[in-house]
Design an enzyme around this catalytic site. Structure first.
Site, PDB file in Angstrom:
ATOM      1  N   ASP A 118     -20.025  68.463  86.326  1.00  0.00           N
ATOM      2  CA  ASP A 118     -20.742  69.590  85.774  1.00  0.00           C
ATOM      3  C   ASP A 118     -22.233  69.324  85.973  1.00  0.00           C
ATOM      4  OD1 ASP A 118     -21.461  68.042  83.602  1.00  0.00           O
ATOM      5  OD2 ASP A 118     -20.980  69.591  82.133  1.00  0.00           O
ATOM      6  N   LYS A 154     -28.159  86.139  73.093  1.00  0.00           N
ATOM      7  CA  LYS A 154     -28.773  85.468  74.236  1.00  0.00           C
ATOM      8  C   LYS A 154     -27.664  84.719  74.954  1.00  0.00           C
ATOM      9  CE  LYS A 154     -29.955  80.996  72.168  1.00  0.00           C
ATOM     10  NZ  LYS A 154     -29.246  80.963  70.897  1.00  0.00           N
ATOM     11  N   ASP A 214     -14.970  70.184  78.580  1.00  0.00           N
ATOM     12  CA  ASP A 214     -14.540  69.497  79.808  1.00  0.00           C
ATOM     13  C   ASP A 214     -13.158  68.866  79.640  1.00  0.00           C
ATOM     14  OD1 ASP A 214     -16.958  69.994  81.139  1.00  0.00           O
ATOM     15  OD2 ASP A 214     -17.888  68.250  80.192  1.00  0.00           O
TER      16      ASP A 214
END
Ligand SMILES: Nc1ncnc2c1ncn2[C@@H]1O[C@H](COP(=O)(O)OP(=O)(O)OP(=O)(O)O)[C@@H](O)[C@H]1O
Ligand SMILES: [K+]
Ligand SMILES: [Mg+2]
Length: 693
Positions: A320, A406, A533
């Site tokens: 990542d 956001k 993950d």
């Protein structure tokens, strides 16, 4: 509490004189004196039948030893010669046991420094509004404990609230303090490490006696070692070869009787032991253990030897972006409003949407807004929406129906569209402006109105480009998978030098990508630290979790890097490759050896009965018996002689598999054929000079 991002004033701490793990195993001695002694004793203990059955080749040698002893004692073999053969065979078995024992003793040496970190600790457990003192060994998963500056963390867990700097040197050997913080991908703490500053509440995650350290020590000491699939396959192959030679040797007397020759049974045993692959059979367990030890020397805890070995065959590495390729300290640096919106409006909306955001990104937005003069904001009865990797958004629902969000560009675009709004054309330009520099654009929207973009800056780790180049030289493709937008991803991918990237990925996309790679017949490694993950870490063939990461990530992976350095995978791959190559090289060497011993022993066997055999007698040894003894002595001595190579591994440089194979065939194949000729001749000369029987 001070802001976690400002450098913390570290108190004067006296570091414990911890033994750090050896980082350069190639230069250190194999063992200390006590270790050698222990290994010597263990070599005898391993004569236990149950232990011997693990190695079929050596079990046959042991059976041969007993048979030789019986033949000698019952007068079926010349006494002196019989004693000599029996003794050499017995020593051969001991040498093989010794090789394994030395590897284990090295592991125990490494575990000793870990064990010193496992001490009797007390914990401050939270009960209701109070706290009680309990022994760390009484802590159960789910318990919450308070740990303040100067105190030891009693057991493994995850920080529930607060942040702290922690000295993890007892476990990692690295004395620089590390920052661990609740609500981030750096929330994992290990029992036996020490809090240096601040105070944290830790939720215990490990069962008593099954902490990270406990499991690590068990692994290192070999208590839970299991043979790897490759090792099992080779063991079966060696057993099959042994069986074949056994059949050949047993039928030999019948064949010999055709030419009216008789062969002494003792010589048959000697021939058998010379032919079967004793060298690799004796060194195989040591090679496996050494791989685990080497991984630990690199501060990587592999949950199995298989994991280390699989690492040597990896085709694709997925990483990542944030925190792995970059430092991961994403900081808000600028507000870019779209036209019609003032910078202050954007600033205040971003602030409101981040007030309860516990992520580093959220906190940095609050900090930036305040530093740009944002005042007190009204957030009473607000309903905060936390960030999730699936929505890739966060924000707040205010009383009166105001909805502030956001998040990632595509996520906000979809949300705005769902609310019946449309995205202003100029947003793309704002986003691209931020993303082209490698920063992450977070789009802020008030209801269905897009207000602008917050730039989150991050820095690519130093030296990562070189690491990826090295991986490429070994034939491994690197793919960056990120939840970020394609332009930022492309900018970072180019800077870091990855081969490919995938943007706007959610956790299930990561998982799907790994599955796709695996279906293409490739072995995949994944490096990660976050709870998001974990599925990917579990699915990948190699899941390397960062020690700093969340408990879920560490549980899901099959390796943990104590230094939390994603580039560590490179070393893991090299260790795996080295282990595969070492085993291959020593197998080649062992089989080549046996071919040569054949030339020493066969003429001796038949010299009397079949004079034509003299043509095969290329070594011209002093006498048939000396020839047999010399071959057996060489066969025994080569095992301890190769222990250092088995434990330290064959030298490894990144290059193609073909050129490695060519080089090793030359050194270990040709060398393996030639060495016995020279060595057996020398031993024979010594025997003839006075030691002969
Ligand atoms: N606190 C936050 N609030 C809103 N959106 C966020 C927040 N943090 C990150 N995002 C957005 O969500 C995206 C995905 O974030 P996440 O940390 O899950 O990425 P990831 O999948 O782990 O990949 P990487 O870490 O490589 O960026 C980010 O690229 C960003 O656009
Ligand atoms: K042999
Ligand atoms: Mg991430």
């Amino acid at each position: 509490m001070s802001d976690p991002r400002t450098p913390l004033p570290l108190p004067e701490v006296r570091m414990q004189p911890v033994q750090s793990l050896p980082s350069t195993p190639h230069r250190t001695a194999l063992l200390d004196a006590a270790g050698w002694r222990a290994a010597g004793i263990a070599a005898f203990a391993k004569l236990h039948p149950r232990a011997m059955l693990g190695s079929p080749v050596m079990a046959v040698v042991l059976a041969g030893t007993l048979l030789a002893a019986v033949l000698t004692a019952s007068g079926h073999a010349p006494f002196g010669f019989g004693i000599a053969v029996t003794a050499i065979l017995f020593v051969t078995v001991l040498f093989a046991n010794f090789a394994e024992a030395v590897a284990e003793a090295r592991g125990r040496g490494q575990a000793a420094s870990l064990r010193s970190a496992r001490r009797d600790l007390m914990a401050r457990r939270i009960v209701g509004a109070n706290e009680e003192r309990v022994a760390a060994s009484a802590l159960k998963p789910g318990d919450q404990v308070i740990v303040s500056a100067g105190e030891w963390i009693p057991s493994d867990g995850e920080i529930e609230s607060g942040f702290a700097t922690i000295n993890e040197s007892a476990v990692t050997g690295e004395s620089a303090p590390v920052l661990r913080e609740a609500g981030t991908d750096r929330s994992g703490v290990i029992g036996g490490t020490k809090v240096l500053t601040d105070e944290i509440v830790v939720r215990i995650t490990s069962e008593p006696g099954h902490s990270f350290l406990d499991r690590m020590i068990a692994l290192v000491e070999g208590a839970s070692r299991q043979k790897t699939p490759n090792e099992i396959a080779l063991t079966i192959l060696l057993a099959a070869m042994t069986l074949t030679f056994l059949v050949v040797v047993v039928t030999l007397p019948a064949l010999a009787s055709f030419v009216d020759a008789s062969i002494e049974p003792l010589l048959l045993i000697a021939l058998l032991v010379c032919l079967i692959p004793t060298t690799i059979g004796g060194l195989l367990p040591a090679i496996g253990i050494a791989g685990m030890n080497r991984a630990l020397s690199a501060n990587v805890l592999a949950k199995s030897g298989k994991a280390v070995e699989v690492a040597g065959d990896i085709d694709t590495l997925l990483l990542d972006k944030t925190g792995t390729i970059t430092h991961g300290d994403r900081q808000a640096t600028q507000f870019h409003p779209v036209s019609g919106v003032t910078r202050e409006q954007l600033r205040d909306a971003a602030l409101l949407a981040s007030l309860a955001d516990v992520t580093p990104e959220g906190k940095s937005i609050v900090a930036l807004a305040r530093s740009l003069g944002a005042g007190a904001v009204e957030a009473e009865h607000a309903n905060f929406v936390g960030f999730s990797a699936n929505t890739r958004m966060s924000g707040v629902d205010l009383p009166g129906g105001r909805v502030l969000r956001k998040g990632a560009v595509d996520a906000i675009e979809r949300n705005v569209a769902a609310l019946g709004g449309s995205v202003p054309a100029e947003l793309r330009a704002r986003v691209d402006q931020v993303a082209r520099g490698g920063a992450t654009p977070l789009v802020v929207a008030d209801g269905h109105n897009v207000l602008g973009v917050v730039a989150l800056s991050d820095v690519v780790k130093h030296g990562i480009r070189e690491r990826f180049a090295r991986l490429r030289a070994m034939g491994i493709r690197t793919v960056m998978i990120t939840g970020d937008n394609p332009l930022t991803a492309a900018a970072i991918a180019a800077e870091a030098g990855v081969d490919d990237f995938m943007a706007e990925a959610r956790p299930e996309d990561k998982l799907a990508r790994i599955r796709a790679e695996q279906q293409g017949g490739r072995l995949v490694a994944m490096v990660g630290d976050g709870t998001n993950d974990a599925p990917a870490l579990a699915q990948a063939d190699i899941g390397l979790a960062m020690n700093s990461g969340t408990q879920a990530a560490k549980e899901a992976g099959n390796m943990v890097d104590l230094d939390s350095d994603p580039a560590k995978l490179l070393e893991v791959v090299e260790i795996g490759k080295q282990q595969l190559i070492t085993r291959g090289a020593l197998t080649t060497f062992s089989l080549a050896n046996d071919v040569s011993k054949y030339f020493a022993i066969l003429p001796a066997l038949f010299a009397a009965a079949i004079p034509q055999m003299a043509a095969l007698d290329v070594m011209r040894l002093s006498s048939p018996r000396n020839a047999v003894l010399a071959a057996l002595i060489f066969n025994a001595l080569i095992i301890p002689a190769l222990i250092p190579l088995a434990l330290r591994g064959v030298r490894f440089t990144p290059r193609s598999a073909v050129s490695l194979l060519r080089r090793n065939m030359l050194i270990y194949g040709l060398g393996g054929v030639l060495l016995p000729f020279v060595a057996i001749k020398l031993i024979d000369l010594l025997l003839a000079a006075g030691f002969g029987v």
